[in-house]
Write a protein that holds these residues in place. Sequence first.
Motif, short mmCIF file in Angstrom:
data_model
loop_
_atom_site.label_atom_id
_atom_site.label_comp_id
_atom_site.label_asym_id
_atom_site.label_seq_id
_atom_site.Cartn_x
_atom_site.Cartn_y
_atom_site.Cartn_z
N ARG A 1 0.93 -1.26 0.08
CA ARG A 1 0.00 -0.12 -0.05
C ARG A 1 0.92 1.27 -0.08
O ARG A 1 2.00 1.23 0.78
CB ARG A 1 -0.91 0.10 1.50
CG ARG A 1 -1.88 -1.13 1.18
CD ARG A 1 -3.17 -0.92 0.42
NE ARG A 1 -4.04 0.06 0.93
CZ ARG A 1 -5.17 0.43 0.47
NH1 ARG A 1 -5.43 0.08 -0.91
NH2 ARG A 1 -6.15 1.21 1.13
N MET A 2 0.54 2.32 -0.66
CA MET A 2 0.99 3.60 -0.61
C MET A 2 0.07 4.72 -0.41
O MET A 2 -0.95 4.46 -0.70
CB MET A 2 1.78 3.76 -2.07
CG MET A 2 3.28 3.05 -2.05
SD MET A 2 4.41 3.69 -3.67
CE MET A 2 5.82 2.60 -3.15
N LYS A 3 0.55 5.64 -0.47
CA LYS A 3 -0.30 7.07 -0.16
C LYS A 3 0.17 8.10 -1.00
O LYS A 3 1.43 8.46 -1.03
CB LYS A 3 -0.31 7.28 1.57
CG LYS A 3 -0.81 8.72 1.72
CD LYS A 3 -0.72 9.11 2.99
CE LYS A 3 0.57 9.91 3.01
NZ LYS A 3 0.27 11.35 2.54
N THR A 4 -0.86 8.94 -1.26
CA THR A 4 -0.27 10.17 -1.92
C THR A 4 -1.55 11.14 -1.39
O THR A 4 -2.43 10.72 -0.94
CB THR A 4 -0.52 10.26 -3.29
OG1 THR A 4 0.32 11.41 -3.87
CG2 THR A 4 -1.72 9.95 -4.22
N GLY A 5 -1.39 12.50 -1.90
CA GLY A 5 -2.34 13.34 -1.41
C GLY A 5 -2.38 14.77 -2.13
O GLY A 5 -1.65 14.81 -3.19
N PRO B 1 6.75 6.08 -2.69
CA PRO B 1 6.40 6.75 -4.06
C PRO B 1 7.66 7.13 -4.67
O PRO B 1 8.03 8.21 -4.14
CB PRO B 1 5.40 7.78 -3.64
CG PRO B 1 4.55 7.16 -2.49
CD PRO B 1 5.74 6.75 -1.64
N TYR B 2 8.18 6.54 -5.92
CA TYR B 2 9.49 6.93 -6.51
C TYR B 2 9.14 8.02 -7.30
O TYR B 2 8.40 8.47 -7.97
CB TYR B 2 9.72 5.81 -7.36
CG TYR B 2 11.14 5.84 -8.22
CD1 TYR B 2 12.43 5.38 -7.62
CD2 TYR B 2 11.22 6.87 -9.28
CE1 TYR B 2 13.54 5.82 -8.51
CE2 TYR B 2 12.35 6.87 -10.02
CZ TYR B 2 13.53 6.39 -9.66
OH TYR B 2 14.58 6.72 -10.12
N LYS C 1 -1.54 3.90 7.30
CA LYS C 1 -0.30 3.20 7.76
C LYS C 1 0.52 3.13 6.58
O LYS C 1 1.80 2.54 6.64
CB LYS C 1 -0.81 1.92 8.12
CG LYS C 1 -1.63 1.70 9.48
CD LYS C 1 -2.15 0.19 9.49
CE LYS C 1 -2.81 0.11 11.07
NZ LYS C 1 -4.18 1.11 11.17
N SER C 2 0.25 3.63 5.36
CA SER C 2 1.31 3.41 4.24
C SER C 2 2.01 4.66 4.25
O SER C 2 1.71 5.61 5.05
CB SER C 2 0.41 3.34 2.85
OG SER C 2 -0.51 4.23 2.97
N TYR D 1 -3.77 3.23 -1.63
CA TYR D 1 -4.17 2.46 -2.77
C TYR D 1 -3.12 1.25 -3.08
O TYR D 1 -2.07 1.36 -2.24
CB TYR D 1 -3.87 3.37 -4.05
CG TYR D 1 -2.59 3.95 -4.28
CD1 TYR D 1 -1.64 3.38 -5.14
CD2 TYR D 1 -2.35 5.22 -3.84
CE1 TYR D 1 -0.42 4.11 -5.27
CE2 TYR D 1 -1.09 5.95 -4.00
CZ TYR D 1 -0.20 5.37 -5.03
OH TYR D 1 1.07 5.93 -4.84
N ASP D 2 -3.55 0.28 -3.76
CA ASP D 2 -2.35 -1.04 -3.71
C ASP D 2 -1.33 -0.45 -4.75
O ASP D 2 -1.71 -0.23 -6.08
CB ASP D 2 -3.33 -2.08 -4.22
CG ASP D 2 -4.26 -2.61 -3.07
OD1 ASP D 2 -4.15 -2.18 -1.99
OD2 ASP D 2 -5.18 -3.21 -3.43
#
Length: 622
Positions: A195-199, A423-424, A268-269, A343-344
């Motif tokens: 899981r990763m996160k963005t905003g 996130p790269y 949590k990501s 998101y996955d």
Amino acid sequence: MFQERYDVIVVGGGHAGAEAAAASANMGSNTLLVTMSLQTIGQMSCNPAMGGIAKGQIVREIDAIGGYSGIITDKSAIQFKMLNKSKGPAMWSPRAQNDRMRFAEEWRLALEATPNLDFYQEMVKGLLVEGNRVVGVRTSLGIDIKGKAVVLTNGTFLNGLIHIGDKQFGGGRAGERAATGITEQLTDFGFDSGRMKTGTPPRVDGRSLDYSKMIVQPGDSNPEKFSYLDTVLLKEQRDCHMTYTSPQVHDLLRDGFDRSPMFNGRIKSIGPRYCPSIEDKINRFADKDKHQIFVEPEGWHTVEVYVNGFSTSLPEDIQYKALKSVKGFEEVKFFRPGYAIEYDYFPPTQLRHTLETKLCEGLYFAGQINGTTGYEEAASQGLMAGINAHLKIHEKEPFVLKRDEAYIGVLIDDLITKGTEEPYRMFTSRAEYRTLLRQDNADLRLTPKGYKIGLAKENRLRRMEEKLNKSDAFISFFRDTSVRPEEINPILDSLDSSLVKQSDKMFKVFSRPRVTMDHMLQLDSVSDFVVENNLDREVLEQTEIQVKYSGYIKKEKNNADKLNRLENVKIPDSFDYSKLKSLSFEAREKLEFIRPVTISQASRISGVSPSDISVLLVFLGR
């Protein structure tokens, strides 16, 4: 409803999906683009801008190979800047502000004008797989669509979860539902997922802002563009503005920290390190009493404004109170609050350099599904996945760019070889050959390659060859032509540069640090050559860089050539690393998992030491 069997099926219509569909279709594959909404093809989900540090180089590379992103950007631009002009040309990075609605419209029109491309609006729930090969997709209506290759470009939609304060709800983007089913099927098949996160920041009404209290951020006085083709230069630009947060703003934001999903454990990501939320910034950089806020218009005619630098998942009432305390935002009206989204994604070490998955033949991943962030990174992966899907089903050699050939090559090699747990994002510092990988020469580097595989058209190749021939001729002119002291000394004297005592070659004088093309154009013989040969700004820039940085470019090319010898040492697909007891345990484990294609790739894997590489070279007879 559909062809009996498509060559390539692309799932998702964002930047990655749009480039993938365009590439495979333009190369001759019958292609289907399946997306949840045909109205959001090419949508700028976050900031209304393309390019930036290293990202601008990627857009130029996409364009040089034959992709659409540069053309679409030029057609919808409202402002252009070349960043880092005070530094060397390896750092120059083009960036454009765009009209969000026109950008998406131009993408839609470009794709609709692309031959061999069909469209379908529906959610893809799963893949059709036979043995270890993908053979199509299944939609939410239970329709099976057959395809020889499938490119997944799901963005933030895979089990997307949106957070605003203590509220959370499923969604892949504001106002759009999440995609379900694919992650579960892939993990059952044996893929690892995470899981990763963005905003994203709030969007506000520009009519409610007081721009007189902000700092104007205009575009370049002589704006350039992205595409190497005949797209139109901007004649009119819209200003952006800049303002700052303050200690009062920070205090108001801290009041909501106990309701922040970032701090109360709901999220949590991991989010992007280099694009942190405003609450993360004031928490991590507590010693800073202000942070920049960039106020970016969303288009030529809309009043909607993007508040760059204020990405947040705090409760909407906290967002509103804090933003009202920012200078110029005292009477702000919200269009929508900012939010975070989880998101996955699938760790990209599970891919080959073609972006085909190792576990499932004919299945390609591109964009945020691979753990990247940014339109440009996504678009470049989509381009490469679309190209390689086409090449594979037509039994042609794969198209892989090396680290000294393109930022796209650096990006994909980093993902496949090193993986990513956050996130790269691409930076110039990630490229060891950035003097070679400049924004000005992407066409010289990549257009012949794009033409060879059948994507870049002949008119693009001819333009590139004309630029190269004119630049080479101009460089030869400087090498072969001498300048007399009475001609050049007045110029050198004005620059406080040492005078010449006798005639010398122009190339040598031009190589001096403070001498520019503008200075050389003051010489009659140089200006006459430019006029007689009809040399444009691109040629002049290319010539100046080649003259002034020739030593650095040659040295970096030699270093790249030395390391590329290891690229020629292939490792067999079935190589059994467990036989090599001299390898460290960590090296054996990493090599077995990633399965590098060459010794050079193996040397870049974290945990594989030089001694491990020596063992491999000995075993391979090298």
